[in-house]
Design a protein around this motif. Structure first.
Motif, short mmCIF file in Angstrom:
data_model
loop_
_atom_site.label_atom_id
_atom_site.label_comp_id
_atom_site.label_asym_id
_atom_site.label_seq_id
_atom_site.Cartn_x
_atom_site.Cartn_y
_atom_site.Cartn_z
N LEU A 116 1.98 19.51 -2.97
CA LEU A 116 1.52 20.78 -2.38
C LEU A 116 0.08 21.02 -2.81
CD1 LEU A 116 4.68 23.01 -2.99
CD2 LEU A 116 4.07 21.70 -0.95
N VAL A 117 -0.80 21.19 -1.83
CA VAL A 117 -2.23 21.36 -2.10
C VAL A 117 -2.59 22.84 -1.98
CG1 VAL A 117 -4.56 20.73 -1.37
CG2 VAL A 117 -2.69 19.07 -1.18
N ASP A 118 -3.27 23.37 -2.98
CA ASP A 118 -3.71 24.77 -2.93
C ASP A 118 -4.53 24.99 -1.67
OD1 ASP A 118 -2.50 25.31 -5.31
OD2 ASP A 118 -4.30 25.02 -6.52
N ILE A 119 -4.18 26.04 -0.92
CA ILE A 119 -4.90 26.30 0.32
C ILE A 119 -6.22 27.00 0.03
CG2 ILE A 119 -2.80 26.42 1.72
CD1 ILE A 119 -3.10 29.47 1.67
N LEU A 120 -7.16 26.81 0.93
CA LEU A 120 -8.47 27.45 0.83
C LEU A 120 -8.38 28.82 1.48
CD1 LEU A 120 -11.16 26.44 -0.36
CD2 LEU A 120 -11.83 25.76 1.94
N GLN A 121 -8.52 29.85 0.68
CA GLN A 121 -8.33 31.20 1.20
C GLN A 121 -9.40 31.56 2.23
OE1 GLN A 121 -5.71 33.05 0.51
NE2 GLN A 121 -4.91 31.51 -0.92
N GLY A 122 -9.02 32.35 3.21
CA GLY A 122 -9.98 32.86 4.19
C GLY A 122 -10.09 32.04 5.45
N PHE A 123 -9.27 30.95 5.55
CA PHE A 123 -9.34 30.11 6.74
C PHE A 123 -7.95 30.01 7.38
CE2 PHE A 123 -12.94 28.70 4.20
CZ PHE A 123 -13.96 28.69 5.15
N SER A 124 -7.89 30.31 8.66
CA SER A 124 -6.65 30.25 9.42
C SER A 124 -7.00 30.06 10.88
CB SER A 124 -5.85 31.54 9.22
OG SER A 124 -4.96 31.76 10.29
N LEU A 147 0.83 -1.20 0.00
CA LEU A 147 0.00 0.00 0.00
C LEU A 147 0.87 1.26 0.00
CD1 LEU A 147 -2.75 -1.04 2.57
CD2 LEU A 147 -2.86 -1.12 0.08
N ARG A 148 0.36 2.29 -0.62
CA ARG A 148 1.05 3.57 -0.73
C ARG A 148 0.72 4.40 0.52
NH1 ARG A 148 2.86 7.08 -5.02
NH2 ARG A 148 2.04 9.21 -4.87
N VAL A 149 1.73 4.75 1.32
CA VAL A 149 1.53 5.45 2.58
C VAL A 149 1.83 6.94 2.39
CG1 VAL A 149 2.26 5.66 4.99
CG2 VAL A 149 2.11 3.40 3.91
N GLY A 150 0.91 7.78 2.84
CA GLY A 150 1.08 9.22 2.77
C GLY A 150 1.25 9.82 4.15
N PHE A 151 1.81 11.03 4.21
CA PHE A 151 2.05 11.70 5.49
C PHE A 151 1.82 13.19 5.35
CE2 PHE A 151 4.64 13.94 8.60
CZ PHE A 151 4.41 13.23 9.77
N THR A 152 1.18 13.76 6.35
CA THR A 152 1.10 15.21 6.48
C THR A 152 1.13 15.54 7.96
OG1 THR A 152 -0.04 17.22 5.74
CG2 THR A 152 -1.44 15.40 6.53
N ASN A 153 1.30 16.80 8.28
CA ASN A 153 1.41 17.14 9.70
C ASN A 153 0.92 18.56 9.97
OD1 ASN A 153 4.22 17.84 8.37
ND2 ASN A 153 4.06 19.14 10.19
N GLY A 154 0.72 18.86 11.24
CA GLY A 154 0.29 20.20 11.62
C GLY A 154 -0.17 20.25 13.06
N CYS A 155 -0.59 21.44 13.49
CA CYS A 155 -1.11 21.63 14.85
C CYS A 155 -2.59 21.30 14.93
CB CYS A 155 -0.87 23.07 15.31
SG CYS A 155 0.87 23.55 15.35
N PHE A 156 -3.34 21.65 13.88
CA PHE A 156 -4.77 21.35 13.79
C PHE A 156 -5.49 21.75 15.08
CE2 PHE A 156 -2.61 18.31 10.96
CZ PHE A 156 -3.23 18.63 9.75
N ASP A 157 -5.24 22.99 15.52
CA ASP A 157 -5.79 23.44 16.81
C ASP A 157 -7.31 23.61 16.74
OD1 ASP A 157 -5.96 24.27 19.38
OD2 ASP A 157 -4.76 26.08 19.15
N ILE A 158 -7.76 24.34 15.74
CA ILE A 158 -9.20 24.44 15.47
C ILE A 158 -9.39 23.97 14.04
CG2 ILE A 158 -11.20 25.94 15.26
CD1 ILE A 158 -9.98 27.77 17.34
N LEU A 159 -9.98 22.82 13.86
CA LEU A 159 -10.12 22.23 12.54
C LEU A 159 -11.08 23.06 11.70
CD1 LEU A 159 -8.89 19.64 11.27
CD2 LEU A 159 -11.10 18.56 11.64
#
Length: 489
Positions: free
Chosen positions: A468-476, A353-365
């Motif tokens: 690299l995935v285009d970010i959704l503007q207006g969310f932070s 299987l192809r394994v992917g990885f991403t990371n972050g704080c994800f404080d408020i999803l």
């Protein structure tokens, strides 16, 4: 990049013109406990039976069950079985049929006797006349199909060698479709691939491919080499070789090759699995999917189909659960310590299987996070999310952060279908975790440059890729926290 949700929304707007051999599939289920006293043959004590639309008709059923619309052209005899098929097809939502009647042949019917307990096929009885349609019926088929091509987004030829897809019918359909800019997929039966010349994609199984190319077809390298010559002969853009439990291999005219392993599943019945693959491929390609995304969609659809008995159909909901399989797990089952990670990785690697990885704080999803996670999961078979610990977030974001503790953040992430595993790390960066995982794909938001992505050197050195995935503007998260503290909506 494989975004299943977007693909699913697009699929339901597609129309597939399916032309091929229609048949009635009947399954008689029972138990075998003795040998006949009249002959050395097992006696099956029949308990129940099921009838389904089979052959190319099963392709049509799968197109409809996956949410697309199917225009179906086939042939029946003037008999009771033909009447039954015509009536049943007319009652199927999402299928419009145009059936040509041939009084000189019986409607194809296949009866399979199956051991209920072992799901084993004991015997199959066929009623059929497996020869090309007469010149008169052939012309009726052509006259029925050609006016329907402009209404289709893609054309699918399902050849069971029962008489519908003669060389002349095939030539007329492919030439007309190409002239109108429509792609053509062929599930072939003839070992002479040249009769399908001009089709976009051929989807033989390994046995059919080996016979047509006179190759062993026992490795990806052998398949790729033989496929190049076969594609030249058939003047097609790509060749997909289905290999049952060994997965699927796609080779394109440009030299690209993609192999996806079969998804782990308890196989109950392989009847009609090829029909499901063809239907899923047609819808995915019509909906704008690239080759790899279409291949992964078809592979998942096949896994669902073979887990059912009889000539089965697959729904979008079932496909979604197979592509994002851990949605049914409780959140706590998807949160792992770094020390437990190796067992998961070993199992996934054993399954190729192809394994992917991403990371972050994800404080408020927020929706921006969801977009990145969904895109990440679409690029792999299993997605691991590295989550900054509370101490790590505090060092990166300052006092007052995180808003939610690490356990809460992990549980929210683990509840998402796109996420297969969450691993909390204490360091400021996930570099040690990336070294342990050695992912095939490393995913971050498009606000990063590739060189800024932590671990990109490790991943690329091991033959992986950075996405690299285009970010959704207006969310932070930072702006959301600030707005909340200022009492703004």
């Amino acid at each position: 990049m494989f975004d299943f949700d977007s693909l699913a929304h697009a699929i339901v707007r597609q129309t597939v013109l399916c032309v091929g051999d229609l048949m009635l599939d009947e399954f008689v289920y029972g138990e075998v406990s003795r040998i006949s006293p009249e002959a050395p043959a097992p006696v099956i004590a029949a308990q129940r039976s099921e009838t389904n639309i089979g052959g190319a008709g099963n392709v049509a059923r799968n197109i409809a069950s996956l949410g697309g619309r199917c225009i179906f052209v086939g042939m029946i005899g003037e008999d009771e079985v033909g009447v039954k098929l015509a009536v049943t097809l007319a009652q199927q939502p999402g299928i419009e049929s145009a059936l040509v009647h041939d009084p000189a042949r019986p409607t194809t019917r296949k009866v399979r006797f199956v051991s209920e307990h072992f799901s084993t096929h004991m015997l199959r009885a066929d009623w059929e006349l497996a020869q090309p349609a007469s010149a008169e019926i052939e012309q009726k088929l052509i006259d029925a199909v050609l006016p329907l091509i402009p209404r289709a987004d893609i054309v699918l030829l399902s050849d069971y060698a029962k008489g519908v897809l003669t060389a002349r019918v095939i030539r007329n359909v492919i030439d007309t479709a190409k002239r109108l800019g429509k792609r053509v997929i062929v599930d072939p039966k003839s070992a002479n691939f040249a009769i399908y010349r001009g089709a976009t994609l051929l989807t033989p199984n390994r046995k059919e491919f080996a016979e047509a190319t006179r190759s062993r077809a026992d490795s990806d390298a052998n398949i790729a080499e033989a496929a190049r010559d076969a594609m030249y002969l058939a003047d097609c853009e790509a060749m997909l070789v289905t290999q049952s439990e060994h997965g699927m291999t796609l080779v394109t005219r440009t030299g690209d090759m993609v192999h996806v392993p079969a998804l782990p599943v308890k196989v109950r019945d392989v009847s009609g699995a090829g029909d499901t693959v063809a239907a899923a491929l047609a819808l995915a390609l019509a909906a704008g999917a690239d080759w790899e995304s279409a291949l992964r969609t078809a592979n998942a659809a096949a896994a669902v189909a073979v887990s059912k008995t009889g000539t089965a159909t697959v729904t979008l909901a079932e496909l979604r659960r197979k592509i994002l399989p851990t949605a049914s797990l409780a959140a706590e089952q998807k949160i792992a310590a770094a020390s437990d990670l190796e067992a998961h990785l070993a199992e996934w690697r054993k399954q190729d299987l192809r394994v992917g990885f991403t990371n972050g704080c994800f404080d408020i999803l927020h929706p921006g996070h969801v977009k990145v996670l969904t895109a990440a999961r679409g690029a792999c078979d299993r997605l691991i999310v590295g989550l900054n610990s509370d101490a790590s977030v505090r060092r990166l974001k300052g006092e007052g952060r995180p808003v939610q503790d690490e356990r809460a953040r992990a549980e929210v992430l683990a509840a998402l279908e796109a996420v297969d595993l969450v691993v909390i790390f204490e360091e400021d960066t996930p570099i040690r975790l990336i070294e342990q995982v050695r992912p095939s794909v490393l995913v971050k938001g498009g606000d990063y440059a590739r060189e800024q992505v932590v671990g990109h050197e490790i991943v690329e050195a091991n033959g992986g890729e950075v996405l690299l995935v285009d970010i959704l503007q207006g969310f932070s998260t930072t702006s959301l926290v600030q707005r909340a503290r200022e009492g703004r909506a």
